[in-house]
Design a protein around this motif. Structure first.
Motif, short mmCIF file in Angstrom:
data_model
loop_
_atom_site.label_atom_id
_atom_site.label_comp_id
_atom_site.label_asym_id
_atom_site.label_seq_id
_atom_site.Cartn_x
_atom_site.Cartn_y
_atom_site.Cartn_z
N PRO A 272 1.14 -1.35 -0.02
CA PRO A 272 0.09 0.22 0.40
C PRO A 272 0.80 1.18 0.38
O PRO A 272 2.09 0.84 0.64
CB PRO A 272 -0.76 -0.02 0.92
N LEU A 273 0.15 2.02 -0.33
CA LEU A 273 0.85 3.46 -0.58
C LEU A 273 0.74 3.82 0.74
O LEU A 273 0.18 3.55 1.41
CB LEU A 273 0.39 5.03 -1.37
N PRO A 274 2.44 4.92 1.20
CA PRO A 274 1.86 5.42 3.01
C PRO A 274 0.65 6.37 2.79
O PRO A 274 0.48 6.90 3.81
CB PRO A 274 2.65 6.05 2.65
N ALA A 275 0.29 7.14 1.92
CA ALA A 275 -0.69 8.19 1.49
C ALA A 275 -1.88 7.92 0.01
O ALA A 275 -0.87 7.68 -0.87
CB ALA A 275 -0.08 9.25 1.94
N TYR A 276 -2.02 9.35 -0.13
CA TYR A 276 -3.03 8.75 -1.13
C TYR A 276 -2.60 10.66 -1.33
O TYR A 276 -4.41 10.75 -2.84
CB TYR A 276 -5.16 8.87 -0.92
N HIS A 277 -2.31 11.27 -0.83
CA HIS A 277 -2.33 12.31 -1.24
C HIS A 277 -1.02 13.30 -1.56
O HIS A 277 -0.45 12.19 0.07
CB HIS A 277 -3.37 12.96 0.19
N ARG A 278 -0.67 14.34 -1.57
CA ARG A 278 0.51 14.87 -0.77
C ARG A 278 0.32 16.60 -1.72
O ARG A 278 0.06 16.60 -2.62
CB ARG A 278 1.72 14.67 -1.78
N GLY A 279 0.52 16.99 -1.00
CA GLY A 279 0.42 18.64 -1.42
C GLY A 279 -1.11 19.08 -1.55
O GLY A 279 -1.73 18.61 -1.06
N ARG A 280 -1.48 19.75 -2.61
CA ARG A 280 -2.88 19.84 -3.16
C ARG A 280 -3.54 18.93 -4.79
O ARG A 280 -4.04 19.06 -5.39
CB ARG A 280 -2.96 21.05 -4.43
N VAL A 281 -2.73 17.54 -4.49
CA VAL A 281 -2.93 16.05 -4.98
C VAL A 281 -3.96 15.18 -4.21
O VAL A 281 -3.04 14.82 -3.27
CB VAL A 281 -1.78 16.11 -5.58
N ALA A 282 -4.63 14.76 -5.28
CA ALA A 282 -4.85 13.25 -4.15
C ALA A 282 -4.85 11.85 -5.30
O ALA A 282 -5.43 12.29 -6.62
CB ALA A 282 -6.46 13.46 -3.44
N LEU A 283 -5.13 11.06 -4.92
CA LEU A 283 -4.68 10.10 -5.95
C LEU A 283 -6.32 9.04 -5.69
O LEU A 283 -6.95 9.28 -4.35
CB LEU A 283 -3.55 8.79 -5.98
N VAL A 284 -6.90 8.39 -7.15
CA VAL A 284 -8.12 7.71 -6.35
C VAL A 284 -7.85 6.44 -7.52
O VAL A 284 -7.63 6.89 -8.76
CB VAL A 284 -9.27 8.27 -7.34
N ALA A 318 -7.29 13.53 5.56
CA ALA A 318 -8.67 13.25 5.95
C ALA A 318 -9.28 12.06 4.71
O ALA A 318 -9.17 11.62 5.64
CB ALA A 318 -9.81 14.14 6.44
N TYR A 319 -8.61 12.52 3.88
CA TYR A 319 -9.25 11.87 2.91
C TYR A 319 -8.51 10.32 2.97
O TYR A 319 -8.92 9.47 2.67
CB TYR A 319 -8.82 12.39 0.73
N THR A 320 -7.37 10.64 2.90
CA THR A 320 -6.62 9.89 3.00
C THR A 320 -6.97 8.77 4.06
O THR A 320 -6.66 7.33 4.18
CB THR A 320 -4.77 9.59 3.18
N ALA A 321 -7.09 9.33 5.44
CA ALA A 321 -7.49 8.77 6.85
C ALA A 321 -9.32 7.49 6.35
O ALA A 321 -9.30 6.67 6.90
CB ALA A 321 -7.50 9.74 7.69
N ALA A 322 -9.85 8.28 5.33
CA ALA A 322 -11.21 7.05 4.95
C ALA A 322 -10.92 6.63 4.19
O ALA A 322 -11.13 5.10 4.44
CB ALA A 322 -11.97 8.38 4.76
N ARG A 323 -9.94 6.45 3.35
CA ARG A 323 -9.75 5.55 2.47
C ARG A 323 -9.21 4.61 2.54
O ARG A 323 -9.07 3.57 1.58
CB ARG A 323 -9.33 6.92 0.83
N LEU A 324 -7.82 4.40 3.07
CA LEU A 324 -6.32 3.87 2.64
C LEU A 324 -6.97 2.73 3.72
O LEU A 324 -6.60 1.42 3.13
CB LEU A 324 -5.51 4.69 3.14
N PRO A 325 -7.31 2.91 4.49
CA PRO A 325 -7.54 1.53 5.60
C PRO A 325 -9.00 0.71 4.42
O PRO A 325 -9.03 -0.93 4.43
CB PRO A 325 -7.56 2.14 6.62
N ARG A 326 -9.86 1.11 4.76
CA ARG A 326 -11.02 0.55 3.63
C ARG A 326 -9.75 -0.63 1.77
O ARG A 326 -10.66 -1.13 1.97
CB ARG A 326 -12.36 1.49 2.97
N THR A 327 -9.35 0.71 1.77
CA THR A 327 -8.71 -0.87 -0.01
C THR A 327 -7.68 -0.67 0.05
O THR A 327 -7.93 -2.13 -0.86
CB THR A 327 -8.69 1.53 -0.81
#
Length: 408
Positions: A272-284, A318-327
């Motif tokens: 898994p990635l360490p996060a789904y965001h960095r700066g103003r960028v979010a991965l989906v 908060a987006y990373t926190a909501a999505r990374l564990p679930r996905t």
């Protein structure tokens, strides 16, 4: 409009367009940059579970998609000679998870999503790269052949080979080969009626599902070395591997032309990635958590990502926190299912099939347990959060023509 209110979406697939629609409804000035010359997807069918349909409800699209799709679930699991190991029905699935499992062509979903955006919002034939992820004190920057664009938010929906993911996390190992390849076709098969099914063999599976428009969506997967291709054509390869399996598989193969068959090796993100965001960028979507298709959740999780992201644009952590564990959990389960349905040992397969058949006979509902925690997910926003619900009710019973045992 101020750059802080501008969102750029890199990638015009399911995740990218869902994010664009959700952000547009939230007041963002959205631009979608798609490398391909059109939004016509390379792909075939897609199964949408109750979790993603509820996410589509948030952006007012859930009922439209339910109406366009065939309800899935009438059918079950079979062996290559045709013996049923388990049977399910769509109403039971809908009752267990609070909504239907539906099937439609990817192009239908893409067109519905794109129709909810201003025409000028989608730019095709535009290759885009991330020039700067931005930070709290500066916008993100995206480079194109026509120059750079600044934005308060960049959504990276650029797929399994995501260049944005590599730019944000250069030390991450990326994807790995899942060990198997897939074939897919969407074709008319006149005069053939059958119950939707998935069939498990030795290191091979096949699935056949009628679509609402009368065509058939079929897929196959088999353990193969990465990069291997048929010496002649992929239809011939399917005939060699599945031509002696139960009906309607021979009829589907007979109706398919070589050019109808799509083949792709399957890769997934194992670490898994360490996060789904960095700066103003979010991965989906696949850019964040590519997974094997064995649970049918790749597109579903992308839709979830998009809707959750739209509610956390002011706090991407908060987006990373909501999505990374679930996905991560869903992706790991998909890998486990791949090991189960791609088994090769005869003794192990006999035990597996025996357990499935016994469970179905003793407690049919137990076979749905593996989908618990996935299909019953609900978005943080209430359905139709951005406006009035469209006419109709997403809990209505399925229309007769949506039944999967009917093929026109």
């Amino acid at each position: 409009m101020a750059q802080s209110s501008r969102a750029i979406v890199i990638g015009g697939g399911i995740g990218g367009l869902t994010a664009a629609v959700a952000l547009h409804r939230g007041g963002w000035d959205v631009t979608v940059l798609e490398r391909a010359p059109s939004l016509e997807p390379v792909g075939a069918g897609i199964s949408l579970a109750p979790n993603s349909l509820r996410a589509l409800d948030v952006i007012g699209l859930g009922d439209e998609i339910r109406d366009l799709a065939a309800w899935q679930g009438d059918g079950g699991l079979r062996t290559p000679p045709g013996r049923w190991l388990s049977r399910t029905d769509a109403d039971t699935v809908a009752e267990r998870f609070g909504g239907p499992l539906v099937l439609l062509h990817r192009a239908t979903l893409i067109n519905s999503l794109a129709s909810r955006l201003p025409s000028e919002a989608v730019r095709t034939g535009v290759a885009a790269t991330l020039a700067d992820p931005g930070d709290t004190d500066r916008p993100a920057r995206v480079a194109t052949a026509d120059g750079e664009l600044e934005a308060g938010l960049v959504v990276a929906a650029d797929g399994i080979r995501s260049a944005v993911r590599r730019a944000l996390f250069p030390g991450h190992p990326g994807t790995v080969y899942s060990g198997f390849t897939t074939w897919r076709v969407v074709i008319p098969v006149p005069g053939v009626e059958f119950a939707s099914h998935e069939t498990w063999g030795r290191g091979r599976i096949w699935g056949s599902h009628p679509l609402k428009d009368g065509r058939v969506y079929a897929y196959a997967a088999a353990l193969t070395p990465a990069g291997e291709r048929a010496p002649d054509d992929e239809k011939a390869e399917l005939l060699r591997r599945y031509g002696d399996w139960h009906d309607p598989i021979p009829a589907i193969l007979s109706a398919a032309r070589p050019e109808d068959v799509l083949r792709h090796d399957v890769h997934h993100i194992a670490e898994p990635l360490p996060a789904y965001h960095r700066g103003r960028v979010a991965l989906v979507g696949d850019a964040a958590h590519a997974m094997p298709p064995t649970l049918g959740q790749g597109g579903n999780q992308a839709i979830e990502d998009a809707v959750v992201l739209a509610g956390h644009t002011d706090d991407l952590a908060a987006y990373t926190a909501a999505r990374l564990p679930r996905t991560t959990a869903v992706a790991r389960q998909a890998v486990k299912v791949a090991r189960l349905n791609m088994m090769t040992g005869r003794a192990g397969i006999a035990v597996r099939n025996g357990v499935i058949a016994a469970l179905f006979k003793a407690a049919p509902q137990m076979l749905l347990k593996g989908f618990a925690g996935i299909a019953d997910w609900r978005p943080p926003q209430a359905p139709y959060a951005a406006g009035k619900a469209p006419a109709g009710n997403h809990q209505r019973r399925r229309p007769r023509e949506g039944r999967l045992h009917r093929t026109r």
